[in-house]
Design a protein around this motif. Sequence first.
Motif, short mmCIF file in Angstrom:
data_model
loop_
_atom_site.label_atom_id
_atom_site.label_comp_id
_atom_site.label_asym_id
_atom_site.label_seq_id
_atom_site.Cartn_x
_atom_site.Cartn_y
_atom_site.Cartn_z
N VAL A 72 0.86 -1.19 0.00
CA VAL A 72 0.00 0.00 0.00
C VAL A 72 0.89 1.23 0.00
O VAL A 72 1.89 1.30 0.73
N VAL A 73 0.51 2.22 -0.81
CA VAL A 73 1.18 3.52 -0.81
C VAL A 73 0.14 4.56 -0.44
O VAL A 73 -0.94 4.62 -1.04
N LEU A 74 0.45 5.37 0.58
CA LEU A 74 -0.40 6.49 0.96
C LEU A 74 0.40 7.76 0.74
O LEU A 74 1.51 7.90 1.24
N THR A 75 -0.17 8.68 -0.04
CA THR A 75 0.47 9.99 -0.18
C THR A 75 -0.42 11.02 0.48
O THR A 75 -1.64 10.87 0.53
N THR A 76 0.19 12.06 0.97
CA THR A 76 -0.55 13.18 1.55
C THR A 76 0.02 14.47 0.99
O THR A 76 1.23 14.68 1.01
N GLY A 77 -0.84 15.31 0.45
CA GLY A 77 -0.42 16.60 -0.09
C GLY A 77 -0.39 16.62 -1.61
O GLY A 77 -0.33 15.58 -2.26
N GLY A 78 -0.48 17.84 -2.14
CA GLY A 78 -0.38 18.03 -3.57
C GLY A 78 -1.62 17.70 -4.36
O GLY A 78 -1.56 17.53 -5.57
N THR A 79 -2.78 17.64 -3.68
CA THR A 79 -4.02 17.27 -4.38
C THR A 79 -4.95 18.46 -4.61
O THR A 79 -6.06 18.28 -5.09
N GLY A 80 -4.51 19.64 -4.29
CA GLY A 80 -5.35 20.83 -4.44
C GLY A 80 -5.27 21.42 -5.83
O GLY A 80 -4.93 20.74 -6.80
N PHE A 81 -5.52 22.72 -5.94
CA PHE A 81 -5.58 23.39 -7.23
C PHE A 81 -4.52 24.47 -7.41
O PHE A 81 -4.55 25.19 -8.41
N THR A 82 -3.59 24.60 -6.47
CA THR A 82 -2.56 25.62 -6.67
C THR A 82 -1.61 25.17 -7.77
O THR A 82 -1.60 24.01 -8.18
N GLY A 83 -0.77 26.08 -8.21
CA GLY A 83 0.15 25.78 -9.29
C GLY A 83 1.09 24.62 -9.02
O GLY A 83 1.48 23.90 -9.93
N ARG A 84 1.47 24.42 -7.76
CA ARG A 84 2.41 23.35 -7.43
C ARG A 84 1.73 22.02 -7.11
O ARG A 84 2.41 21.00 -7.00
N ASP A 85 0.43 21.98 -6.95
CA ASP A 85 -0.27 20.74 -6.62
C ASP A 85 -0.29 19.82 -7.83
O ASP A 85 -1.00 20.07 -8.81
N SER A 86 0.49 18.73 -7.75
CA SER A 86 0.62 17.87 -8.93
C SER A 86 0.57 16.37 -8.62
O SER A 86 0.91 15.55 -9.47
N THR A 87 0.14 16.00 -7.42
CA THR A 87 0.11 14.58 -7.07
C THR A 87 -0.80 13.76 -7.99
O THR A 87 -0.38 12.70 -8.47
N PRO A 88 -2.03 14.19 -8.29
CA PRO A 88 -2.87 13.38 -9.18
C PRO A 88 -2.24 13.18 -10.57
O PRO A 88 -2.32 12.09 -11.14
N GLU A 89 -1.61 14.21 -11.08
CA GLU A 89 -0.97 14.10 -12.39
C GLU A 89 0.25 13.17 -12.33
O GLU A 89 0.54 12.43 -13.27
N ALA A 90 0.96 13.22 -11.21
CA ALA A 90 2.15 12.37 -11.05
C ALA A 90 1.78 10.91 -10.90
O ALA A 90 2.42 10.03 -11.49
#
Length: 176
Positions: A72-90
Amino acid sequence: MSDDRDAFVALNIAVLTVSDTRTEETDRSGQALAERLAAAGHRLVEKRIVADDVYRIRAVVAEWIADSRVQVVLTTGGTGFTGRDSTPEAVGVLLDKVIEGFGELFRHLSWQEIGSSTIQSRCLGGLANATVVFCLPGSTGACRTAWDGILQEQLDSRHKPCNYANLVIPERGTHG
């Protein structure tokens, strides 16, 4: 005679905090996840912090997906809409299957706590190489909501009628 599938199976979980500013001392969200998974009987196999950069995030998550020890991998952060939020794309491009209902259920639970602001959450769940991946918002409250309301049950091999734990346990990979 007892069925082996009724016994709790501890999972190996890796936690990634995505942040340009957090350190081990200030990473409350990653720490909250680590504490909750340990309290539930799972094993924290690794915890890292990485800058909110699509390629750095992708590299770490891809490494863990390829590691047979990590279930299991859990990530936290980077899921918002600011310019640096890129977890879903990554992470999205790494997934073999997306768990559509995860984001929907998370936002439903979150609505009860933060109202319409939950619509800005781009949390994500999916399966890749027999590893389940959940990308959570960076707030500690959101991590607690996701763990307490969804992940604790779904990562428990005893949860009926189905759970994600049984998909990542090698000898149970065909059950659900």
